[in-house]
Write a protein that holds these residues in place. Structure first.
Motif, short mmCIF file in Angstrom:
data_model
loop_
_atom_site.label_atom_id
_atom_site.label_comp_id
_atom_site.label_asym_id
_atom_site.label_seq_id
_atom_site.Cartn_x
_atom_site.Cartn_y
_atom_site.Cartn_z
N LEU A 95 46.48 25.09 25.15
CA LEU A 95 47.43 25.12 26.26
C LEU A 95 48.21 23.81 26.35
O LEU A 95 49.44 23.82 26.47
CB LEU A 95 46.69 25.40 27.57
N PHE A 96 47.51 22.69 26.27
CA PHE A 96 48.20 21.41 26.44
C PHE A 96 49.05 21.04 25.22
O PHE A 96 50.06 20.34 25.36
CB PHE A 96 47.18 20.31 26.75
N LYS A 97 48.69 21.50 24.04
CA LYS A 97 49.56 21.29 22.88
C LYS A 97 50.89 22.02 23.07
O LYS A 97 51.96 21.45 22.85
CB LYS A 97 48.86 21.80 21.61
N CYS A 98 50.80 23.29 23.49
CA CYS A 98 52.02 24.07 23.71
C CYS A 98 52.80 23.55 24.91
O CYS A 98 54.03 23.56 24.92
CB CYS A 98 51.67 25.55 23.92
N GLY B 127 57.21 32.66 26.46
CA GLY B 127 55.86 32.70 27.02
C GLY B 127 55.65 33.88 27.95
O GLY B 127 54.61 34.55 27.92
N VAL B 128 56.64 34.16 28.80
CA VAL B 128 56.56 35.32 29.69
C VAL B 128 56.44 36.60 28.88
O VAL B 128 55.68 37.51 29.21
CB VAL B 128 57.78 35.37 30.62
N GLY B 129 57.19 36.67 27.78
CA GLY B 129 57.12 37.84 26.91
C GLY B 129 55.75 38.03 26.29
O GLY B 129 55.31 39.17 26.08
N VAL C 8 48.41 29.83 25.05
CA VAL C 8 49.66 29.42 24.42
C VAL C 8 50.85 29.80 25.30
O VAL C 8 51.76 29.00 25.54
CB VAL C 8 49.79 30.06 23.02
N ALA C 9 50.83 31.04 25.81
CA ALA C 9 51.93 31.49 26.67
C ALA C 9 52.03 30.64 27.93
O ALA C 9 53.12 30.25 28.35
CB ALA C 9 51.71 32.96 27.04
#
Length: 691
Positions: free
Chosen positions: A216-219, A266-268, A648-649
């Protein structure tokens, strides 16, 4: 979009081989459960406040762009776990840890954050409130009178939200035992979130959660930095990566392009694939086929040389055909949900008459079947703790009456066209609608709060009339109704999560109250930053705020009737309304009678198809790219995509959304980007060079 909140069903429903050997509560049997007061820790409330600020920026930005809001429960639970786990790890190493981090505390954080972000949606700052403003009112020749327009200000926005947003919390509390224990409604998002939180706090789950947090924090870092990088090339409207003519200049003119938005990608990834495909189909039907044809009728169907925002021209077709499609879908689902609710009640009554055991106390009914001992253990422990800290019904009913009385007195002072008896009628019918929405949400995971709001607009705007400020009254009534109906379904979802994580209902309720207060405070403040920094409501700007014009157009339709529509617009609107209903009917028929191929999964959603009618297809393309990424990821490594896809999203959404904060601050300070990256045709470029 609040209705697209069913993706989380796929995130936590499956159990691994180890979990099949023992029940969930057997794993946590030796873990002490803190009292409800110890679940509401200061660190949990502080973490909720910080995450609520982040999520309010995300929801506000999405509201001002597309209005498509994915379920944020997973991100809230994951980020809450990451923050508190990191904090407690530091304290543990220093020997200062006094209270361990529990799944109940994690649930409290998730509840508070989701309640706050829910207010960011139902507050209507980017829809019905913005629709009251002179900026949006000026786009329509009708209804632009002093008693139908209200200048936005922080003061009355805060006051209105404080008055109406807490009533919904008390409307559904007396029914929580019936919904969760007696009828055992699934509430898929609430159930999936509970599975997720339970898995975080098992030894194996905690290890996976750490990897998810790292992803999460990488993205997040990539999305934040890329958002900042894009700012340098966007000195004016039409500049930058967001205006890249991916498919050529002609397609760009019809709003078909990829705009390099990490948020929409991300929403997708979070939204179901058919939601994204429906958006793309709607964009093709409208901007690819319908609008080019109607534009050839300029001077025949509507006067030439009108402003691009006039509802008497092409913009009127875009707005009212979108409204017709949304109303068709919304009304079908409204009546269908009432039918499903009624049939479900009749079926349960018949089963209770035929099976007296169903009328036994919950604990006895659970113990009836000795063949499912593991499930019995879970149900017994969960029921015991769910009943332990009960909220008296007298408190709930008294709270609803007191807050409703306050709103009946206060709201007419804020909106003079809306009289006390209008509010009384709204609060008299609201508990029934709140129950229908909460019950339907438990069955299908769909909240129809925005549809109830649209119906309220039509009823109350027509009741008051244009000369008496009906446009403003309808929009304000929408806010009253949406706040109750939306909060009720959200609270019951959270009660389901708390039931499965053994979080105290009392702690959950107070967490919801805290989240509502935070949301009522932050939502107008965050919106105000965007309102002062950007020209909201302009279809060609970065923040077109589509629902502001749509909601005001619905209110205008209520007070003026169909005579205000452009030539042939009514016929087309009826066609799209009937088409939306037909699509919904076909989908339900296939669900019931066609089971071999499950073809209903491939039928588009009319509500989603209607959104691009007003905006174009650029964000739909971004979201389809998100679906494509997730599809390829699942094809290569299904388990990895299942484990890390939501993280990731969430990182992509959070990063770019937060990069908008410094951009808004710079805009408020009058500082523009140093470069305008723009794309011209060869002929326009040659003309520019020769000039």
């Amino acid at each position: 979009m609040e209705e697209g909140r069913n993706e989380e069903e796929r995130l936590g429903g499956e159990e691994d081989d180890e979990s099949k050997l023992e029940s969930t509560e057997q794993v946590f049997e030796k873990v002490e459960i803190p009292s409800w007061k110890n679940q509401l820790t200061l660190r949990a409330l502080f973490t909720s406040l910080v995450l609520s600020a982040v999520f309010n920026f995300i929801v506000c930005k999405l509201n001002l762009t597309t209005g498509v809001i994915p379920s944020l429960n997973v991100a809230a639970g994951l980020l809450g776990f990451a923050v508190i786990k990191s904090w407690t790890a530091v304290l543990h190493k220093a020997g200062l840890l006094k209270q361990p981090f529990t799944r109940q505390e994690n649930t409290v954080i998730q509840t508070c954050v989701v309640a706050s972000s829910g207010i960011a949606f139902s507050s209507g700052t980017a829809s019905y409130m913005l629709g009251m403003s002179p900026t949006i009112a000026a786009k329509a020749e009708e209804g632009n009178t002093p008693n139908n327009v209200k200048t936005l200000s922080i003061g009355w926005m805060l006051a209105f939200l404080y008055v109406v947003s807490f009533v919904g919390l008390f409307s559904i509390v007396p029914l929580r035992k019936m919904m969760i224990l007696k009828y055992k409604l699934t509430y898929p998002s609430g159930t999936a979130t509970a599975y997720l939180i339970n898995s975080f706090h098992t030894p194996k789950g905690a290890k996976l959660a750490k990897k998810q947090v790292a992803a999460l924090f990488k993205c997040f870092s990539f999305s934040f930095l890329f958002g900042g990088f894009q700012w340098f090339f966007a000195a004016d409207d039409g500049c930058g990566f967001s205006s890249f003519p991916t498919f050529g200049l002609k397609a760009y003119a019809q709003r078909f392009y990829f705009d390099f938005s990490s948020t929409y990608v991300g929403v997708g990834m979070l939204c179901p694939i058919m939601v994204n495909v429906s958006l793309l189909i709607g964009a093709i039907i409208s901007w690819g086929i319908m609008w080019p044809i109607i534009e050839t009728k300029e001077g025949i169907w509507y006067p030439p040389n009108l402003s691009s925002s006039s509802l008497k021209g092409i913009q009127g077709y875009r707005v009212f055909l979108s409204i017709a499609t949304m109303l068709g879908d919304g009304l079908f689902n409204f009546f269908y949900m009432i039918l499903v609710t009624g049939l479900s009640f009749m079926k349960r009554r018949r089963s209770e008459k035929n099976d007296p055991a169903s009328l036994l106390p919950v604990d006895d009914a659970i113990n009836k079947d000795k063949g499912t001992q593991l499930q019995d253990l879970d149900d017994q422990r969960r029921t015991h703790h769910f009943m332990k800290d009960s909220i008296p019904n007298a408190v709930a009913v008294g709270g609803y009456i007191a807050l409703a009385a306050l709103a009946i007195i206060a709201v007419p002072f804020i909106f003079p066209p809306l009289k006390w008896y209008h509010i009384l009628v709204a609060y008299a019918i609201a508990p029934v609608l709140a129950f229908c929405n909460a019950y339907g949400c438990g069955l299908t995971d769909w909240s129809l709060a925005s549809n109830y709001g649209k119906i309220a607009i039509l009823i109350f705007s027509s009741w008051v009339g244009q000369d008496n400020g009906g446009v403003l009254a309808g929009l304000a009534a929408c806010g009253v109704m949406m706040s109750i109906v939306s909060t009720a379904s959200d609270l019951m979802q959270d009660f389901k999560t708390g039931y499965m994580t053994l979080a105290s209902p009392l702690a959950m309720f107070f967490s919801q109250v805290a989240g509502t207060f935070i949301g009522c405070t932050l939502s107008p403040l965050v919106f105000w930053i965007f309102y002062k920094a950007y020209p909201l409501g302009d279809t060609h700007s970065a923040y077109p705020a589509p629902y502001a014009a749509l909601y005001r157009a619905i209110s205008l339709l209520g007070v003026e009737g169909f005579g205000s529509l452009p030539t042939n617009c009514l016929s087309l609107a009826i066609g799209f309304f009937v088409g939306a209903v037909a699509i919904d009917v076909l989908k339900e028929v296939l669900k019931k009678y066609e089971t071999k191929y499950r073809a209903y999964r491939f039928i588009p959603n009319p509500m989603c198809m209607a959104i691009p009618f007003y905006l174009g297809g650029y964000f739909a393309i971004d979201m389809c790219v998100g679906s494509l990424i997730l599809f390829v990821w699942r094809w290569k490594n299904k388990q990895q995509a299942k484990d890390f896809g939501p993280a990731v999203a969430s990182g992509l959404i959070c990063g770019e959304s937060l990069s908008g904060i410094p951009a808004a601050i710079l805009a408020l300070a009058g500082i523009k980007a140093p470069i305008c990256m723009k794309f011209l045709s060869a002929a326009a470029n040659a003309k520019l060079e020769n000039s």
